[in-house]
Design a protein around this motif. Structure first.
Motif, short mmCIF file in Angstrom:
data_model
loop_
_atom_site.label_atom_id
_atom_site.label_comp_id
_atom_site.label_asym_id
_atom_site.label_seq_id
_atom_site.Cartn_x
_atom_site.Cartn_y
_atom_site.Cartn_z
N ILE A 85 0.83 -1.21 0.00
CA ILE A 85 0.00 0.00 0.00
C ILE A 85 0.86 1.26 0.00
N LEU A 86 1.98 1.24 0.72
CA LEU A 86 2.85 2.42 0.76
C LEU A 86 3.53 2.65 -0.59
N LEU A 87 3.94 1.56 -1.24
CA LEU A 87 4.54 1.71 -2.57
C LEU A 87 3.49 2.14 -3.60
N ALA A 88 2.25 1.68 -3.43
CA ALA A 88 1.17 2.08 -4.35
C ALA A 88 0.90 3.58 -4.24
N VAL A 89 0.85 4.07 -3.02
CA VAL A 89 0.62 5.50 -2.80
C VAL A 89 1.78 6.31 -3.37
N ASN A 90 2.99 5.77 -3.23
CA ASN A 90 4.16 6.48 -3.77
C ASN A 90 4.09 6.58 -5.29
N ALA A 91 3.52 5.55 -5.94
CA ALA A 91 3.35 5.59 -7.40
C ALA A 91 2.42 6.74 -7.80
N LEU A 92 1.36 6.94 -7.02
CA LEU A 92 0.45 8.06 -7.29
C LEU A 92 1.15 9.40 -7.14
N GLN A 93 2.04 9.46 -6.16
CA GLN A 93 2.80 10.69 -5.95
C GLN A 93 3.74 10.96 -7.13
N GLN A 94 4.38 9.91 -7.62
CA GLN A 94 5.29 10.07 -8.76
C GLN A 94 4.55 10.59 -9.99
N ALA A 95 3.28 10.20 -10.13
CA ALA A 95 2.47 10.66 -11.27
C ALA A 95 1.82 12.01 -11.01
N HIS A 96 2.16 12.65 -9.86
CA HIS A 96 1.67 13.98 -9.48
C HIS A 96 0.15 14.01 -9.19
N LEU A 97 -0.45 12.85 -8.98
CA LEU A 97 -1.88 12.82 -8.66
C LEU A 97 -2.14 13.40 -7.27
N LEU A 98 -1.28 13.07 -6.32
CA LEU A 98 -1.51 13.53 -4.94
C LEU A 98 -1.25 15.03 -4.80
N SER A 99 -0.24 15.52 -5.49
CA SER A 99 0.02 16.96 -5.41
C SER A 99 -1.12 17.75 -6.04
N ASN A 100 -1.71 17.20 -7.10
CA ASN A 100 -2.87 17.85 -7.72
C ASN A 100 -4.08 17.83 -6.79
N LEU A 101 -4.25 16.70 -6.08
CA LEU A 101 -5.35 16.61 -5.11
C LEU A 101 -5.16 17.61 -3.97
N ALA A 102 -3.92 17.72 -3.50
CA ALA A 102 -3.63 18.69 -2.43
C ALA A 102 -3.94 20.11 -2.89
N HIS A 103 -3.59 20.41 -4.13
CA HIS A 103 -3.89 21.74 -4.68
C HIS A 103 -5.40 21.99 -4.72
N TRP A 104 -6.18 20.95 -5.10
CA TRP A 104 -7.64 21.09 -5.14
C TRP A 104 -8.20 21.32 -3.74
N LEU A 105 -7.71 20.58 -2.77
CA LEU A 105 -8.18 20.74 -1.39
C LEU A 105 -7.83 22.13 -0.86
N ASP A 106 -6.62 22.58 -1.16
CA ASP A 106 -6.20 23.90 -0.71
C ASP A 106 -7.06 25.00 -1.33
N THR A 107 -7.42 24.80 -2.58
CA THR A 107 -8.20 25.82 -3.31
C THR A 107 -9.66 25.83 -2.88
N ASN A 108 -10.25 24.64 -2.70
CA ASN A 108 -11.69 24.55 -2.47
C ASN A 108 -12.09 24.43 -0.99
N ILE A 109 -11.20 23.91 -0.17
CA ILE A 109 -11.54 23.78 1.27
C ILE A 109 -10.66 24.70 2.11
N HIS A 110 -9.34 24.50 2.01
CA HIS A 110 -8.37 25.42 2.62
C HIS A 110 -8.61 25.58 4.14
N GLU A 111 -8.92 24.50 4.78
CA GLU A 111 -9.18 24.56 6.23
C GLU A 111 -8.81 23.20 6.84
N PRO A 112 -7.82 23.17 7.77
CA PRO A 112 -7.28 21.89 8.25
C PRO A 112 -8.29 21.03 9.01
N TYR A 113 -9.20 21.64 9.76
CA TYR A 113 -10.17 20.85 10.53
C TYR A 113 -11.12 20.09 9.60
N THR A 114 -11.57 20.75 8.54
CA THR A 114 -12.48 20.10 7.60
C THR A 114 -11.78 18.99 6.82
#
Length: 446
Positions: free
Chosen positions: A301-330
């Motif tokens: 599972i950790l290597l699978a998640v790392n593959a998503l990171q290499q493809a920039h999927l997780l960084s794109n998701l983080a950008h979406w969360l920052d843009t649309n939610i931008h609140e750590p509690y939520t």
């Protein structure tokens, strides 16, 4: 490529979450998902340094895996020498309601040193000696699940997710304990307060000594050996965070030292003492008994998640969360609820890949320095993530290793837990988040 990787990950996730229905070990799907994701990324990216990136990802993952192997072996060794009986045999209470509180307290602190799965196994098996009614035992088992998950969330070695965050320097030992112990206590007290009202206020039953797991044990025939292994094992686990804070070396180096010391102690005991040959009290035997399927699940599972990171999927998701939610509690509140449905390990791994630990340079360069401040080491985001991913797993019985283990041992119905304990666990979860918010407010005000 990106679409195919998302489909593979979602399907793999669904298979992992459906382990109890399909009756196929989740490590199977984690390893398949890992291999397919990296193969898809390789075929679609044509990256020249892919081998280097894969080796780097494997190195990061193996830090966690080596630590888990060492910790699980030490726990297995303590159990083999019957060290845990000194805890279970000394549980005392005047009635069943008080017994529930005692069990919750022991589970809470035991899981901070061991882990939620091991603690649940020990406590649920102990219940068989004390409670004869299956349905009544389920109520106590529900409390054990909640207490074990909450207890593991405030300790750097209490849960796989806290180990991951601690090893990557997202949190430090003392600050993690200091900030989260009170919210974790609150997340236990509220559910137990409700659950204890569902138990009859009547005297305890006579202890049942007919359970095959009890009977004659090493703690009866060689009490000094059993007690020595218990004390040595617990001290060796507690040594790890101390070692890291002094040497600044990764925790897996500390656990390797602890494992070596325990190996030496047990070799001396086996050579000098007349023990039952069937017990085979050597480390080499304990290593064969650890749950390797769990180890392989974490590897996959950790290597699978790392593959998503290499493809920039997780960084794109983080950008979406920052843009649309931008609140750590939520953000973390949602992650906690998700962890009650799917495994919290990949959720935390994904967050660690989405959000790097903020440095002074990152904060200064950020468009929102106040928000970036949440991601510094021991920042609000990391403490919230630790709490939500660990405690949120109690909302559903399939949301944590503790819940799945209790479900398997006691044959607890999914719907029974959902109707009776999910609301209690969710109430404790929300109250714990509110406590973290109050702590943060007090720090700002004073």
């Amino acid at each position: 490529m990106v679409t195919i990787m998302i489909v593979i990950f979602v399907l793999g996730y669904l298979m992992i979450a459906s382990e109890h229905v399909l009756r196929i070990n989740k490590a199977t799907f984690a390893l398949l998902m890992c291999g397919l994701l990296w193969a898809t990324y390789s075929l679609g990216s044509h990256n020249q340094d892919l081998s280097y990136r894969l080796i780097e990802a494997l190195g990061d993952t193996c830090e966690v895996v080596v630590f888990l192997i060492g910790a699980m072996t030490i726990v297995e060794l303590i159990d083999r020498y019957d060290g845990f009986s000194y805890i279970t045999r000394r549980i005392r209470a005047r009635n069943k309601r008080k017994l529930m509180w005692v069990i919750a307290l022991i589970s809470f602190f035991m899981s901070a040193i061991l882990d939620n799965m091991t603690t649940t196994i020990i406590m649920v098996m102990m219940l068989r000696r004390m409670i004869s009614s299956n349905r009544e035992r389920w109520k106590f088992a529900g409390v054990i699940i909640i207490s074990a998950n909450s207890g593991g969330a405030w300790s750097p070695i209490g849960d796989v997710t806290t180990i991951m965050l601690w090893m990557k320097n997202c949190v430090t030992s003392l600050n993690l304990i200091g900030y989260l112990i009170l919210p974790c206590i609150v997340s236990v007290v509220i559910p137990v307060l409700i659950a204890s009202r569902c138990v009859k206020d009547e005297p305890l039953e006579e202890l049942n000594d007919n359970d095959k797991r009890v009977g004659e044990s090493l703690s009866d025939t060689h009490p000094l050996i059993s007690k020595s292994i218990l004390i040595s094992g617990v001290l060796s686990l507690l040594f790890v965070p101390v070692f890291k804070s002094i040497t600044h070396l990764p925790p897996y180096m500390g656990i390797l030292i602890s494992l070596g010391v325990m190996w030496l102690i047990t070799e001396i005991i086996v050579n000098k003492c007349d023990l039952d040959k069937k017990m085979d009290g050597r480390i080499s035997s304990a290593l064969r008994r650890i749950d390797m399927s769990t180890i392989l699940f974490f590897l996959g599972i950790l290597l699978a998640v790392n593959a998503l990171q290499q493809a920039h999927l997780l960084s794109n998701l983080a950008h979406w969360l920052d843009t649309n939610i931008h609140e750590p509690y939520t953000i973390n509140g949602i992650i906690g609820v998700l962890s009650s449905i799917v495994d919290n390990v990949p959720l935390v791994a994904a967050c660690m890949n989405m959000y790097p630990v903020s440095t002074e340079a990152i904060i200064q360069a950020s468009a929102d320095p106040v928000y970036a401040q949440y991601f510094i080491q021991d920042g609000l985001f990391w403490h919230l993530l630790t709490f939500c991913a660990g405690v949120g797993g109690s909302i559903m019985i399939i949301g944590s290793a503790a819940g799945v283990v209790a479900m398997g041992i006691e044959k607890i119905s999914f719907m029974w837990y959902l109707k009776r304990f999910s609301i209690m666990a969710f109430a404790g979860y929300i109250a714990g988040i509110a406590t973290i918010w109050l702590e943060a407010w007090l720090v700002i005000e004073f």
